[in-house]
Write a protein that holds these residues in place. Structure first.
Motif, PDB file in Angstrom:
ATOM      1  N   ALA A 225      14.131 -13.711  -4.601  1.00  0.00           N
ATOM      2  CA  ALA A 225      13.855 -15.013  -4.957  1.00  0.00           C
ATOM      3  C   ALA A 225      13.615 -14.888  -6.507  1.00  0.00           C
ATOM      4  N   HIS A 226      12.829 -13.842  -6.949  1.00  0.00           N
ATOM      5  CA  HIS A 226      12.459 -13.628  -8.279  1.00  0.00           C
ATOM      6  C   HIS A 226      13.643 -13.572  -9.157  1.00  0.00           C
ATOM      7  N   ILE A 227      14.740 -12.541  -8.848  1.00  0.00           N
ATOM      8  CA  ILE A 227      16.038 -12.314  -9.576  1.00  0.00           C
ATOM      9  C   ILE A 227      16.614 -13.676  -9.556  1.00  0.00           C
TER      10      ILE A 227
ATOM     11  N   MET B 171       0.775  -1.043  -0.048  1.00  0.00           N
ATOM     12  CA  MET B 171       0.040   0.052   0.085  1.00  0.00           C
ATOM     13  C   MET B 171       1.015   1.079  -0.178  1.00  0.00           C
ATOM     14  N   VAL B 172       2.132   1.173   0.539  1.00  0.00           N
ATOM     15  CA  VAL B 172       2.801   2.235   0.525  1.00  0.00           C
ATOM     16  C   VAL B 172       3.999   2.321  -0.751  1.00  0.00           C
ATOM     17  N   GLY B 173       3.810   1.261  -1.210  1.00  0.00           N
ATOM     18  CA  GLY B 173       4.790   1.114  -2.492  1.00  0.00           C
ATOM     19  C   GLY B 173       6.226   0.445  -2.220  1.00  0.00           C
ATOM     20  N   GLN B 174       6.188  -0.223  -1.002  1.00  0.00           N
ATOM     21  CA  GLN B 174       7.219  -1.085  -0.878  1.00  0.00           C
ATOM     22  C   GLN B 174       6.926  -2.528  -0.981  1.00  0.00           C
ATOM     23  N   GLY B 175       7.891  -3.035  -1.797  1.00  0.00           N
ATOM     24  CA  GLY B 175       7.507  -4.503  -2.399  1.00  0.00           C
ATOM     25  C   GLY B 175       8.238  -5.408  -1.184  1.00  0.00           C
ATOM     26  N   ASN B 176       8.135  -6.673  -1.043  1.00  0.00           N
ATOM     27  CA  ASN B 176       9.015  -7.659  -0.409  1.00  0.00           C
ATOM     28  C   ASN B 176      10.234  -8.022  -0.966  1.00  0.00           C
ATOM     29  N   TYR B 177      11.277  -7.459  -0.295  1.00  0.00           N
ATOM     30  CA  TYR B 177      12.674  -7.833  -0.591  1.00  0.00           C
ATOM     31  C   TYR B 177      13.039  -9.241  -0.887  1.00  0.00           C
ATOM     32  N   ASP B 178      12.564 -10.096  -0.040  1.00  0.00           N
ATOM     33  CA  ASP B 178      12.901 -11.544   0.040  1.00  0.00           C
ATOM     34  C   ASP B 178      12.263 -12.068  -1.247  1.00  0.00           C
TER      35      ASP B 178
ATOM     36  N   GLU C 261      19.277  -0.442  -1.553  1.00  0.00           N
ATOM     37  CA  GLU C 261      18.835   0.005  -3.116  1.00  0.00           C
ATOM     38  C   GLU C 261      17.497  -0.308  -3.600  1.00  0.00           C
ATOM     39  N   PHE C 262      17.001  -1.413  -3.064  1.00  0.00           N
ATOM     40  CA  PHE C 262      15.787  -1.994  -3.240  1.00  0.00           C
ATOM     41  C   PHE C 262      14.627  -0.977  -2.882  1.00  0.00           C
ATOM     42  N   PHE C 263      14.948  -0.459  -1.439  1.00  0.00           N
ATOM     43  CA  PHE C 263      14.061   0.318  -0.970  1.00  0.00           C
ATOM     44  C   PHE C 263      14.061   1.850  -1.654  1.00  0.00           C
ATOM     45  N   ARG C 264      15.227   2.354  -2.179  1.00  0.00           N
ATOM     46  CA  ARG C 264      15.332   3.563  -2.832  1.00  0.00           C
ATOM     47  C   ARG C 264      14.490   3.483  -4.078  1.00  0.00           C
ATOM     48  N   GLU C 265      14.997   2.210  -4.735  1.00  0.00           N
ATOM     49  CA  GLU C 265      14.334   2.017  -6.134  1.00  0.00           C
ATOM     50  C   GLU C 265      12.602   2.207  -6.116  1.00  0.00           C
ATOM     51  N   ARG C 266      12.192   1.291  -5.076  1.00  0.00           N
ATOM     52  CA  ARG C 266      10.592   1.424  -4.920  1.00  0.00           C
ATOM     53  C   ARG C 266       9.997   2.638  -4.576  1.00  0.00           C
ATOM     54  N   GLN C 267      10.858   3.332  -3.672  1.00  0.00           N
ATOM     55  CA  GLN C 267      10.340   4.808  -3.248  1.00  0.00           C
ATOM     56  C   GLN C 267      10.360   5.673  -4.345  1.00  0.00           C
ATOM     57  N   ASN C 268      11.579   5.620  -5.157  1.00  0.00           N
ATOM     58  CA  ASN C 268      11.577   6.542  -6.445  1.00  0.00           C
ATOM     59  C   ASN C 268      10.536   6.041  -7.296  1.00  0.00           C
ATOM     60  N   ALA C 269       9.975   4.915  -7.497  1.00  0.00           N
ATOM     61  CA  ALA C 269       9.127   4.499  -8.662  1.00  0.00           C
ATOM     62  C   ALA C 269       7.740   4.809  -7.954  1.00  0.00           C
ATOM     63  N   ARG C 270       7.535   4.724  -6.743  1.00  0.00           N
ATOM     64  CA  ARG C 270       6.315   5.383  -6.418  1.00  0.00           C
ATOM     65  C   ARG C 270       6.067   6.928  -6.231  1.00  0.00           C
ATOM     66  N   PHE C 271       7.267   7.683  -6.076  1.00  0.00           N
ATOM     67  CA  PHE C 271       7.200   9.210  -6.076  1.00  0.00           C
ATOM     68  C   PHE C 271       7.307   9.607  -7.649  1.00  0.00           C
TER      69      PHE C 271
ATOM     70  N   HIS D 108      16.505 -14.462 -13.326  1.00  0.00           N
ATOM     71  CA  HIS D 108      17.422 -13.616 -13.970  1.00  0.00           C
ATOM     72  C   HIS D 108      19.033 -14.099 -13.257  1.00  0.00           C
ATOM     73  N   PRO D 109      19.294 -15.611 -13.323  1.00  0.00           N
ATOM     74  CA  PRO D 109      20.561 -15.802 -12.512  1.00  0.00           C
ATOM     75  C   PRO D 109      21.760 -15.144 -12.700  1.00  0.00           C
ATOM     76  N   ASP D 110      21.885 -14.438 -14.019  1.00  0.00           N
ATOM     77  CA  ASP D 110      23.183 -13.736 -14.291  1.00  0.00           C
ATOM     78  C   ASP D 110      22.990 -12.401 -13.661  1.00  0.00           C
ATOM     79  N   GLN D 111      22.069 -11.931 -13.041  1.00  0.00           N
ATOM     80  CA  GLN D 111      21.988 -10.555 -12.439  1.00  0.00           C
ATOM     81  C   GLN D 111      22.339 -10.664 -10.907  1.00  0.00           C
ATOM     82  N   GLN D 112      22.893  -9.593 -10.487  1.00  0.00           N
ATOM     83  CA  GLN D 112      23.063  -9.494  -8.843  1.00  0.00           C
ATOM     84  C   GLN D 112      22.086  -8.666  -8.395  1.00  0.00           C
ATOM     85  N   PRO D 113      21.231  -8.973  -7.439  1.00  0.00           N
ATOM     86  CA  PRO D 113      20.084  -8.608  -6.774  1.00  0.00           C
ATOM     87  C   PRO D 113      20.615  -7.064  -6.058  1.00  0.00           C
TER      88      PRO D 113
END
Length: 72
Positions: free
Chosen positions: A35-37, A24-31, A51-61, A41-46
């Motif tokens: 798991a999805h990455i 509801m506040v734009g923060q997904g579940n990091y775990d 970084e995840f918090f900032r990315e989700r916050q930036n996407a929301r705003f 996308h096994p070749d990518q570093q999560p």
């Protein structure tokens, strides 16, 4: 129902409520993200949790022209 069953149900309910509140506040579940990455996308570093918090916050705003919620 025994005490262990009640504990499991309570833990599941608590997790669902917390996940719902985060979404509801734009923060997904990091775990879930990690798991999805790793699965799709096994070749990518999560991203790190910060970084995840900032990315989700930036996407929301709408930072960086990404749309999102804007108050003005």
């Amino acid at each position: 129902m025994n005490a262990e069953g009640l504990r499991e149900r309570w833990a599941t309910l608590t997790r669902c409520v917390c996940d719902g509140a985060r979404l509801m506040v734009g923060q997904g579940n990091y775990d879930t993200y990690v798991a999805h990455i790793r699965k799709t996308h096994p070749d990518q570093q999560p991203m790190t949790p910060t970084e995840f918090f900032r990315e989700r916050q930036n996407a929301r705003f709408g930072v960086g022209g990404r749309g999102g919620f804007r108050c003005c």
